[in-house]
Design an enzyme around this catalytic site. Structure first.
Site, PDB file in Angstrom:
ATOM      1  CG  ASN A 101       7.557  48.396  18.831  1.00 59.65           C
ATOM      2  OD1 ASN A 101       7.978  47.347  18.354  1.00 59.65           O
ATOM      3  ND2 ASN A 101       7.851  49.584  18.336  1.00 59.65           N
ATOM      4  CB  VAL A 102       5.651  45.170  24.622  1.00 61.75           C
ATOM      5  CG1 VAL A 102       4.971  44.035  23.880  1.00 61.75           C
ATOM      6  CG2 VAL A 102       7.160  44.902  24.704  1.00 61.75           C
ATOM      7  CG  HIS A 118       3.631  41.189  19.678  1.00 61.17           C
ATOM      8  ND1 HIS A 118       4.820  41.231  18.991  1.00 61.17           N
ATOM      9  CD2 HIS A 118       2.790  40.437  18.913  1.00 61.17           C
ATOM     10  CE1 HIS A 118       4.707  40.532  17.853  1.00 61.17           C
ATOM     11  NE2 HIS A 118       3.489  40.062  17.783  1.00 61.17           N
ATOM     12  CB  THR A 188       8.809  45.129  11.717  1.00 61.42           C
ATOM     13  OG1 THR A 188       8.733  43.717  12.006  1.00 61.42           O
ATOM     14  CG2 THR A 188       8.050  45.414  10.436  1.00 61.42           C
ATOM     15  CG  ASN A 213      14.142  47.810   8.261  1.00 58.52           C
ATOM     16  OD1 ASN A 213      15.334  47.850   8.541  1.00 58.52           O
ATOM     17  ND2 ASN A 213      13.289  47.004   8.861  1.00 58.52           N
ATOM     18  CD  GLU A 215      20.734  46.363   7.815  1.00 63.27           C
ATOM     19  OE1 GLU A 215      20.996  45.645   6.830  1.00 63.27           O
ATOM     20  OE2 GLU A 215      21.553  47.099   8.382  1.00 63.27           O
TER      21      GLU A 215
HETATM   22  P1  OAD Z   1      13.456  42.983  15.255  1.00 59.54           P
HETATM   23  O1  OAD Z   1      14.479  43.189  16.302  1.00 59.54           O
HETATM   24  O2  OAD Z   1      13.276  41.609  14.704  1.00 59.54           O
HETATM   25  O3  OAD Z   1      13.762  43.925  14.012  1.00 59.54           O
HETATM   26  C1  OAD Z   1      14.036  45.283  14.159  1.00 59.54           C
HETATM   27  C2  OAD Z   1      14.090  45.914  12.783  1.00 59.54           C
HETATM   28  O4  OAD Z   1      14.285  47.301  12.951  1.00 59.54           O
HETATM   29  C3  OAD Z   1      15.216  45.390  11.887  1.00 59.54           C
HETATM   30  O5  OAD Z   1      14.667  45.065  10.607  1.00 59.54           O
HETATM   31  C4  OAD Z   1      16.164  46.589  11.779  1.00 59.54           C
HETATM   32  O6  OAD Z   1      16.799  46.676  10.505  1.00 59.54           O
HETATM   33  C5  OAD Z   1      15.198  47.743  11.977  1.00 59.54           C
HETATM   34  N1  OAD Z   1      15.820  48.980  12.493  1.00 59.54           N
HETATM   35  C6  OAD Z   1      16.927  49.141  13.263  1.00 59.54           C
HETATM   36  N2  OAD Z   1      17.130  50.440  13.541  1.00 59.54           N
HETATM   37  C7  OAD Z   1      16.130  51.132  12.942  1.00 59.54           C
HETATM   38  C8  OAD Z   1      15.775  52.513  12.863  1.00 59.54           C
HETATM   39  N3  OAD Z   1      16.502  53.462  13.456  1.00 59.54           N
HETATM   40  N4  OAD Z   1      14.667  52.850  12.160  1.00 59.54           N
HETATM   41  C9  OAD Z   1      13.915  51.900  11.545  1.00 59.54           C
HETATM   42  N5  OAD Z   1      14.193  50.583  11.599  1.00 59.54           N
HETATM   43  C10 OAD Z   1      15.294  50.199  12.283  1.00 59.54           C
HETATM   44  O7  OAD Z   1      12.085  43.582  15.834  1.00 59.54           O
HETATM   45  P2  OAD Z   1      10.573  43.290  15.382  1.00 59.54           P
HETATM   46  O8  OAD Z   1      10.475  43.096  13.915  1.00 59.54           O
HETATM   47  O9  OAD Z   1       9.743  44.330  16.003  1.00 59.54           O
HETATM   48  O10 OAD Z   1       7.663  39.590  19.707  1.00 59.54           O
HETATM   49  O11 OAD Z   1      10.331  41.904  16.112  1.00 59.54           O
HETATM   50  C11 OAD Z   1       9.062  41.334  16.036  1.00 59.54           C
HETATM   51  C12 OAD Z   1       8.760  40.562  17.286  1.00 59.54           C
HETATM   52  O12 OAD Z   1       9.827  39.651  17.574  1.00 59.54           O
HETATM   53  C13 OAD Z   1       8.683  41.392  18.539  1.00 59.54           C
HETATM   54  O13 OAD Z   1       7.461  42.063  18.694  1.00 59.54           O
HETATM   55  C14 OAD Z   1       8.872  40.353  19.614  1.00 59.54           C
HETATM   56  C15 OAD Z   1      10.004  39.562  19.007  1.00 59.54           C
HETATM   57  O14 OAD Z   1      10.025  38.210  19.327  1.00 59.54           O
HETATM   58  C16 OAD Z   1       7.181  39.227  20.896  1.00 59.54           C
HETATM   59  O15 OAD Z   1       7.761  39.500  21.932  1.00 59.54           O
HETATM   60  C17 OAD Z   1       5.891  38.473  20.839  1.00 59.54           C
END
Ligand code: OAD
Length: 250
Positions: A101-102, A118, A188, A213, A215
């Protein structure tokens, strides 16, 4: 029960590595990237989050990042962020929190042993000399910022598509996951490398792997325990009852 085993492991382990993604900040109102209502929905990331987009139109890219900076500064850390800060205090040197997270919310919740893999929306990096500095408060911020060291134009201090991660930060993250007794992966989608591999690295090195998660993800089949829950609820089930309920003394 698996949940009791997971609680016991977390409680007794000296070395704990945590990976967080956008899901942990969802409960603070910060949108995730993928899925309905996600940040990338309706956007082509390469129009905004690439070095080419920035070279083409730095003002447009800065406008988008300035808006996201304002958005995260209006958000507050939630109990899940605070519970991880509390876990760090309990574990000390054997703890590392790696975040994709940023949004800076882990730091604002009191976490200190944090790798922001990131980068951060709250900082800028000089295009000329590489110096990093925090952005001014949102009200006083007019992009683009200029470097306090050399006067050069600064870019957002985030990793864009097509860019490499900071090698030292990545090595530190990999070391922590390679040597962890317990690895905890929260919120994630586990599809963006190399962060997505950290859970796998830990598992192949013998760690007990816990995922939180709502999902399933590609990591789910590997996890010793995969809690289908939001971050705060899931962590609340894994950690001692008082974790995260205390206010931070900064
Ligand atoms: P994503 O948007 O890909 O995934 C978010 C995850 O959070 C999903 O698996 C959801 O099921 C889960 N989620 C949703 N609500 C939640 C909650 N209340 N508690 C727990 N989990 C929940 O985000 P990231 O995996 O962080 O990179 O994405 C990875 C990277 O993709 C980011 O850092 C960014 C993006 O491109 C860069 O900007 C370099």
């Amino acid at each position: 029960m698996e949940i009791q085993e997971a609680r016991k492991r977390l409680d007794s382990s000296a070395r704990v590595a945590v990976l967080t993604g956008a899901g942990i900040s969802a409960e603070s109102g910060v949108p995730t990237f993928r899925g309905a209502g996600g940040l990338w929905e309706g956007f082509r990331p390469e129009e905004l989050a690439t070095p080419e987009a920035y070279a083409r139109d730095p003002e447009k890219v800065w406008r988008w990042y300035a808006a996201r900076y304002r958005q995260v500064m209006q958000a507050e850390p939630n109990p899940a962020h605070r519970m991880l800060a509390q876990l760090e205090r309990a574990k000390g040197d054997g703890f590392l929190l790696v975040t994709q997270n940023v949004d800076g919310l882990h730091l604002r919740a009191g976490s200190r042993r944090v790798v922001e893999l990131h980068g951060s929306l709250t900082r800028a990096r000089c295009e000329r000399c590489g110096h990093r500095q925090p952005l001014p408060p949102p009200d006083a911020f007019e992009p683009p910022p200029l470097c306090e060291r050399c006067g050069g134009r600064m870019r957002p201090d985030v990793v864009w598509f097509g860019e490499f991660l900071d090698a030292e930060l990545l090595a530190r993250a990999e070391r922590a996951f390679m040597t962890a007794e317990v690895a905890l992966v929260i919120g994630t989608s586990a599809v963006v490398e190399p962060a997505a591999s950290l859970g796998r690295i830990a598992k192949s090195a013998g760690a007990y792997l816990i995922e939180v998660n709502p999902e399933p993800t590609p990591l789910t089949p590997l996890a010793d325990l995969s809690l289908r829950a939001g971050a705060a609820h899931g962590l609340g089930r894994l950690l001692p009852d008082d974790a995260g309920t205390r206010e931070e003394a900064e």
